[in-house]
Scaffold this motif. Structure first.
Motif, PDB file in Angstrom:
ATOM      1  N   LEU A  54       0.834  -1.207   0.000  1.00 17.49           N
ATOM      2  CA  LEU A  54       0.000   0.000   0.000  1.00 17.49           C
ATOM      3  C   LEU A  54       0.866   1.252   0.000  1.00 17.49           C
ATOM      4  O   LEU A  54       0.583   2.214  -0.724  1.00 17.49           O
ATOM      5  CB  LEU A  54      -0.937  -0.001   1.213  1.00 17.49           C
ATOM      6  CG  LEU A  54      -2.013  -1.069   1.254  1.00 17.49           C
ATOM      7  CD1 LEU A  54      -2.721  -1.060   2.610  1.00 17.49           C
ATOM      8  CD2 LEU A  54      -3.009  -0.886   0.131  1.00 17.49           C
ATOM      9  N   ASP A  55       1.927   1.245   0.797  1.00 20.83           N
ATOM     10  CA  ASP A  55       2.856   2.383   0.831  1.00 20.83           C
ATOM     11  C   ASP A  55       3.460   2.641  -0.546  1.00 20.83           C
ATOM     12  O   ASP A  55       3.559   3.795  -0.981  1.00 20.83           O
ATOM     13  CB  ASP A  55       3.981   2.143   1.844  1.00 20.83           C
ATOM     14  CG  ASP A  55       3.540   2.261   3.280  1.00 20.83           C
ATOM     15  OD1 ASP A  55       2.481   2.860   3.555  1.00 20.83           O
ATOM     16  OD2 ASP A  55       4.267   1.729   4.153  1.00 20.83           O
ATOM     17  N   ASP A  56       3.860   1.571  -1.238  1.00 18.86           N
ATOM     18  CA  ASP A  56       4.449   1.715  -2.574  1.00 18.86           C
ATOM     19  C   ASP A  56       3.459   2.332  -3.554  1.00 18.86           C
ATOM     20  O   ASP A  56       3.808   3.240  -4.317  1.00 18.86           O
ATOM     21  CB  ASP A  56       4.918   0.361  -3.119  1.00 18.86           C
ATOM     22  CG  ASP A  56       6.138  -0.185  -2.398  1.00 18.86           C
ATOM     23  OD1 ASP A  56       6.783   0.572  -1.634  1.00 18.86           O
ATOM     24  OD2 ASP A  56       6.435  -1.379  -2.604  1.00 18.86           O
ATOM     25  N   VAL A  57       2.225   1.849  -3.538  1.00 19.37           N
ATOM     26  CA  VAL A  57       1.214   2.382  -4.452  1.00 19.37           C
ATOM     27  C   VAL A  57       0.887   3.827  -4.098  1.00 19.37           C
ATOM     28  O   VAL A  57       0.764   4.684  -4.983  1.00 19.37           O
ATOM     29  CB  VAL A  57      -0.059   1.506  -4.456  1.00 19.37           C
ATOM     30  CG1 VAL A  57      -1.169   2.150  -5.285  1.00 19.37           C
ATOM     31  CG2 VAL A  57       0.259   0.124  -4.997  1.00 19.37           C
ATOM     32  N   MET A  58       0.757   4.123  -2.818  1.00 23.48           N
ATOM     33  CA  MET A  58       0.474   5.501  -2.387  1.00 23.48           C
ATOM     34  C   MET A  58       1.592   6.438  -2.834  1.00 23.48           C
ATOM     35  O   MET A  58       1.330   7.545  -3.303  1.00 23.48           O
ATOM     36  CB  MET A  58       0.306   5.581  -0.874  1.00 23.48           C
ATOM     37  CG  MET A  58      -0.977   4.982  -0.366  1.00 23.48           C
ATOM     38  SD  MET A  58      -2.464   5.907  -0.784  1.00 23.48           S
ATOM     39  CE  MET A  58      -2.407   7.185   0.443  1.00 23.48           C
ATOM     40  N   GLY A  62      -0.413   8.223  -5.251  1.00 24.67           N
ATOM     41  CA  GLY A  62      -1.121   9.126  -4.356  1.00 24.67           C
ATOM     42  C   GLY A  62      -2.466   8.608  -3.875  1.00 24.67           C
ATOM     43  O   GLY A  62      -3.124   9.242  -3.065  1.00 24.67           O
ATOM     44  N   ALA A  63      -2.894   7.459  -4.360  1.00 27.18           N
ATOM     45  CA  ALA A  63      -4.161   6.864  -3.952  1.00 27.18           C
ATOM     46  C   ALA A  63      -4.133   5.369  -4.249  1.00 27.18           C
ATOM     47  O   ALA A  63      -3.368   4.921  -5.092  1.00 27.18           O
ATOM     48  CB  ALA A  63      -5.322   7.516  -4.680  1.00 27.18           C
ATOM     49  N   VAL A  64      -4.985   4.648  -3.544  1.00 29.33           N
ATOM     50  CA  VAL A  64      -5.086   3.200  -3.724  1.00 29.33           C
ATOM     51  C   VAL A  64      -6.547   2.847  -3.953  1.00 29.33           C
ATOM     52  O   VAL A  64      -7.429   3.353  -3.257  1.00 29.33           O
ATOM     53  CB  VAL A  64      -4.574   2.448  -2.467  1.00 29.33           C
ATOM     54  CG1 VAL A  64      -4.824   0.958  -2.582  1.00 29.33           C
ATOM     55  CG2 VAL A  64      -3.113   2.724  -2.223  1.00 29.33           C
ATOM     56  N   GLN A  65      -6.780   1.991  -4.908  1.00 28.16           N
ATOM     57  CA  GLN A  65      -8.101   1.390  -5.103  1.00 28.16           C
ATOM     58  C   GLN A  65      -7.943  -0.076  -4.727  1.00 28.16           C
ATOM     59  O   GLN A  65      -7.273  -0.825  -5.436  1.00 28.16           O
ATOM     60  CB  GLN A  65      -8.567   1.538  -6.560  1.00 28.16           C
ATOM     61  CG  GLN A  65      -8.599   2.969  -7.067  1.00 28.16           C
ATOM     62  CD  GLN A  65      -9.508   3.870  -6.245  1.00 28.16           C
ATOM     63  OE1 GLN A  65     -10.657   3.541  -5.992  1.00 28.16           O
ATOM     64  NE2 GLN A  65      -8.980   4.994  -5.809  1.00 28.16           N
ATOM     65  N   LEU A  66      -8.533  -0.474  -3.630  1.00 26.62           N
ATOM     66  CA  LEU A  66      -8.363  -1.815  -3.094  1.00 26.62           C
ATOM     67  C   LEU A  66      -9.691  -2.560  -3.184  1.00 26.62           C
ATOM     68  O   LEU A  66     -10.736  -2.004  -2.837  1.00 26.62           O
ATOM     69  CB  LEU A  66      -7.915  -1.727  -1.634  1.00 26.62           C
ATOM     70  CG  LEU A  66      -7.572  -3.009  -0.926  1.00 26.62           C
ATOM     71  CD1 LEU A  66      -6.280  -3.587  -1.488  1.00 26.62           C
ATOM     72  CD2 LEU A  66      -7.417  -2.768   0.555  1.00 26.62           C
ATOM     73  N   ILE A  79     -11.125  -2.582   9.013  1.00 27.38           N
ATOM     74  CA  ILE A  79      -9.907  -2.443   9.821  1.00 27.38           C
ATOM     75  C   ILE A  79      -8.773  -1.837   8.999  1.00 27.38           C
ATOM     76  O   ILE A  79      -7.999  -1.023   9.506  1.00 27.38           O
ATOM     77  CB  ILE A  79      -9.527  -3.783  10.484  1.00 27.38           C
ATOM     78  CG1 ILE A  79     -10.605  -4.128  11.530  1.00 27.38           C
ATOM     79  CG2 ILE A  79      -8.150  -3.718  11.119  1.00 27.38           C
ATOM     80  CD1 ILE A  79     -10.449  -5.491  12.169  1.00 27.38           C
ATOM     81  N   LEU A  80      -8.676  -2.180   7.714  1.00 26.05           N
ATOM     82  CA  LEU A  80      -7.684  -1.525   6.849  1.00 26.05           C
ATOM     83  C   LEU A  80      -7.935  -0.025   6.767  1.00 26.05           C
ATOM     84  O   LEU A  80      -7.005   0.779   6.837  1.00 26.05           O
ATOM     85  CB  LEU A  80      -7.711  -2.110   5.436  1.00 26.05           C
ATOM     86  CG  LEU A  80      -6.916  -3.363   5.200  1.00 26.05           C
ATOM     87  CD1 LEU A  80      -7.169  -3.884   3.793  1.00 26.05           C
ATOM     88  CD2 LEU A  80      -5.441  -3.126   5.417  1.00 26.05           C
ATOM     89  N   TYR A  81      -9.190   0.331   6.615  1.00 27.97           N
ATOM     90  CA  TYR A  81      -9.514   1.756   6.594  1.00 27.97           C
ATOM     91  C   TYR A  81      -9.076   2.406   7.907  1.00 27.97           C
ATOM     92  O   TYR A  81      -8.412   3.443   7.908  1.00 27.97           O
ATOM     93  CB  TYR A  81     -11.020   1.996   6.378  1.00 27.97           C
ATOM     94  CG  TYR A  81     -11.352   3.458   6.523  1.00 27.97           C
ATOM     95  CD1 TYR A  81     -11.109   4.340   5.479  1.00 27.97           C
ATOM     96  CD2 TYR A  81     -11.827   3.956   7.727  1.00 27.97           C
ATOM     97  CE1 TYR A  81     -11.355   5.690   5.635  1.00 27.97           C
ATOM     98  CE2 TYR A  81     -12.073   5.305   7.881  1.00 27.97           C
ATOM     99  CZ  TYR A  81     -11.844   6.166   6.834  1.00 27.97           C
ATOM    100  OH  TYR A  81     -12.065   7.513   6.998  1.00 27.97           O
ATOM    101  N   GLU A  89      -4.011  11.311   3.248  1.00 28.43           N
ATOM    102  CA  GLU A  89      -4.689  12.126   2.242  1.00 28.43           C
ATOM    103  C   GLU A  89      -4.822  11.334   0.956  1.00 28.43           C
ATOM    104  O   GLU A  89      -4.071  10.406   0.705  1.00 28.43           O
ATOM    105  CB  GLU A  89      -3.866  13.398   1.962  1.00 28.43           C
ATOM    106  CG  GLU A  89      -3.629  14.270   3.171  1.00 28.43           C
ATOM    107  CD  GLU A  89      -4.786  15.177   3.459  1.00 28.43           C
ATOM    108  OE1 GLU A  89      -5.498  15.578   2.527  1.00 28.43           O
ATOM    109  OE2 GLU A  89      -4.987  15.486   4.645  1.00 28.43           O
ATOM    110  N   GLY A  90      -5.754  11.710   0.125  1.00 26.52           N
ATOM    111  CA  GLY A  90      -5.867  11.072  -1.182  1.00 26.52           C
ATOM    112  C   GLY A  90      -7.249  10.502  -1.420  1.00 26.52           C
ATOM    113  O   GLY A  90      -8.094  10.458  -0.538  1.00 26.52           O
ATOM    114  N   ALA A  91      -7.438  10.082  -2.630  1.00 26.13           N
ATOM    115  CA  ALA A  91      -8.738   9.582  -3.061  1.00 26.13           C
ATOM    116  C   ALA A  91      -8.788   8.063  -3.029  1.00 26.13           C
ATOM    117  O   ALA A  91      -9.349   7.434  -3.908  1.00 26.13           O
ATOM    118  CB  ALA A  91      -9.042  10.103  -4.464  1.00 26.13           C
ATOM    119  N   SER A  92      -8.210   7.467  -2.039  1.00 26.15           N
ATOM    120  CA  SER A  92      -8.205   6.009  -1.927  1.00 26.15           C
ATOM    121  C   SER A  92      -9.605   5.498  -1.614  1.00 26.15           C
ATOM    122  O   SER A  92     -10.425   6.190  -1.025  1.00 26.15           O
ATOM    123  CB  SER A  92      -7.246   5.564  -0.829  1.00 26.15           C
ATOM    124  OG  SER A  92      -5.926   5.901  -1.174  1.00 26.15           O
TER     125      SER A  92
END
Length: 112
Positions: A54-58, A62-66, A79-81, A89-92
């Motif tokens: 997640l850190d790498d994608v962020m 700047g955002a993650v779609q999981l 719990i991830l949230y 910050e971001g539009a994840s």
């Protein structure tokens, strides 16, 4: 003794106690039963595995779609949230995919 000291050791600092109660991981008096302890341990194990990803994608986007396929009661997504996304910050976004309507309805209600 403050509220943090009364929580089970497994609960991470900054984690939403109210969310864990709503997920029925914690009892009303903030205790863990054996099944809940096992479920929380599973989710934490997976979190430790995917947090660097997640850190790498962020960092790159700047955002993650999981997507959580077979989300069930959505323990993982909520719990991830709580542990990761709420403090960034971001539009994840986390999408839970589940076919059982009663679980979808319960997860939607909890998300509200």
């Amino acid at each position: 003794m403050n509220q943090r000291e009364q929580l089970p050791a497994e609960i991470r600092p900054g984690q939403s106690v109210e969310l864990l109660k709503e997920l029925h991981i914690l009892t009303r008096d903030a205790k863990l039963n054996q099944d809940s302890r096992r479920k929380l341990k599973q989710v934490y194990h997976l979190y430790r595995f995917i947090e660097p990803l997640l850190d790498d994608v962020m960092a790159a986007r700047g955002a993650v779609q999981l997507v959580d396929h077979g989300a069930g009661k959505s323990y993982l997504g909520f719990i991830l949230y709580d542990l990761y996304f709420k403090q960034r910050e971001g539009a994840s976004h986390i999408y839970g995919v589940e076919t059982r309507e009663e679980l979808v309805a319960a997860s939607r209600a909890l998300a509200q």
